[in-house]
Design a protein around this motif. Sequence first.
Motif, short mmCIF file in Angstrom:
data_model
loop_
_atom_site.label_atom_id
_atom_site.label_comp_id
_atom_site.label_asym_id
_atom_site.label_seq_id
_atom_site.Cartn_x
_atom_site.Cartn_y
_atom_site.Cartn_z
N ILE A 73 -24.48 90.05 9.17
CA ILE A 73 -25.15 89.95 7.83
C ILE A 73 -25.35 88.28 7.83
O ILE A 73 -26.60 87.67 7.51
N SER A 74 -24.40 87.68 8.02
CA SER A 74 -24.45 86.06 7.68
C SER A 74 -25.08 85.50 8.87
O SER A 74 -25.98 84.56 8.89
N LEU A 75 -25.01 86.23 10.17
CA LEU A 75 -25.78 85.79 11.28
C LEU A 75 -27.37 85.82 11.17
O LEU A 75 -28.03 84.99 11.32
N LEU A 76 -27.56 87.19 10.39
CA LEU A 76 -29.07 87.27 10.31
C LEU A 76 -29.63 86.41 9.21
O LEU A 76 -30.77 85.96 9.23
N ARG A 77 -28.81 86.20 8.34
CA ARG A 77 -29.32 85.36 7.04
C ARG A 77 -29.50 83.84 7.67
O ARG A 77 -30.33 83.01 7.20
N HIS A 78 -28.29 83.11 8.04
CA HIS A 78 -28.47 81.86 8.35
C HIS A 78 -28.65 81.65 10.01
O HIS A 78 -28.93 80.53 10.26
N GLU A 79 -28.70 82.61 10.73
CA GLU A 79 -29.15 82.48 12.09
C GLU A 79 -28.02 81.73 13.04
O GLU A 79 -28.42 81.41 14.01
N ARG A 80 -26.93 81.55 12.20
CA ARG A 80 -26.13 80.83 13.08
C ARG A 80 -24.70 81.06 12.40
O ARG A 80 -24.54 80.95 11.27
N ILE A 81 -23.49 81.35 13.11
CA ILE A 81 -22.31 81.64 12.28
C ILE A 81 -21.20 80.73 13.38
O ILE A 81 -21.53 81.06 14.71
N GLU A 82 -19.96 80.80 12.80
CA GLU A 82 -18.80 79.80 13.62
C GLU A 82 -17.44 80.92 13.28
O GLU A 82 -17.36 80.97 12.39
N SER A 83 -16.99 81.26 14.43
CA SER A 83 -15.89 82.10 14.26
C SER A 83 -14.96 81.97 15.67
O SER A 83 -15.46 81.18 16.66
N SER A 84 -13.96 82.75 15.63
CA SER A 84 -13.25 82.78 17.19
C SER A 84 -14.11 83.58 18.12
O SER A 84 -14.91 84.47 17.74
N VAL A 85 -14.16 83.27 19.51
CA VAL A 85 -14.84 83.85 20.39
C VAL A 85 -14.67 85.61 20.56
O VAL A 85 -15.74 86.07 20.61
N ALA A 86 -13.53 85.86 20.25
CA ALA A 86 -13.32 87.43 20.58
C ALA A 86 -14.02 88.12 19.41
O ALA A 86 -14.48 89.18 19.46
#
Length: 152
Positions: A7-20
């Motif tokens: 949901i955050s990816l679709l809202r902001h079109e970019r997210i940051e987290s661990s690769v896994a």
Amino acid sequence: MIQNMVISLLRHERIESSVAKLKVARSYAERIITRAKRNLDANLANLDEQKKNAAILHNTRYLYSHLGDQEIVTKLLKDLANRYAERVGGYTRIIRLVNRPSDNTAMGILELVDRKTQDELKAETKAKREEKKPAKKEEKPKKVKKEKVASK
């Protein structure tokens, strides 16, 4: 957690987290975007009107049940599905960052391939707020309460 990340990816079109975590979220996001693309007219052209409406309703309900956010589903169906109509797959990419110093976890950024800039997203949000905001009504003069005069 994965649903919230998507949901955050679709809202902001970019997210940051661990690769896994990003790898799992990427596969889920790809399936969600592909499902949204099924509502496009080109994919429903060979169906009659009743089956076409049933397919659109089914895909929309599927997205609502898996995302639970009306704003995101609307964005998926109106914006992202049209943006990726010609693309067969690969709607996202992972960009690796330096490892997190505290526990040496591999970090990365998951973003949509043809994403909008931050300024465009802010302008869209601002336009939506202005659209939803009710027009201010002219203030009516307040009625002055008359004081009761004690008659003796």
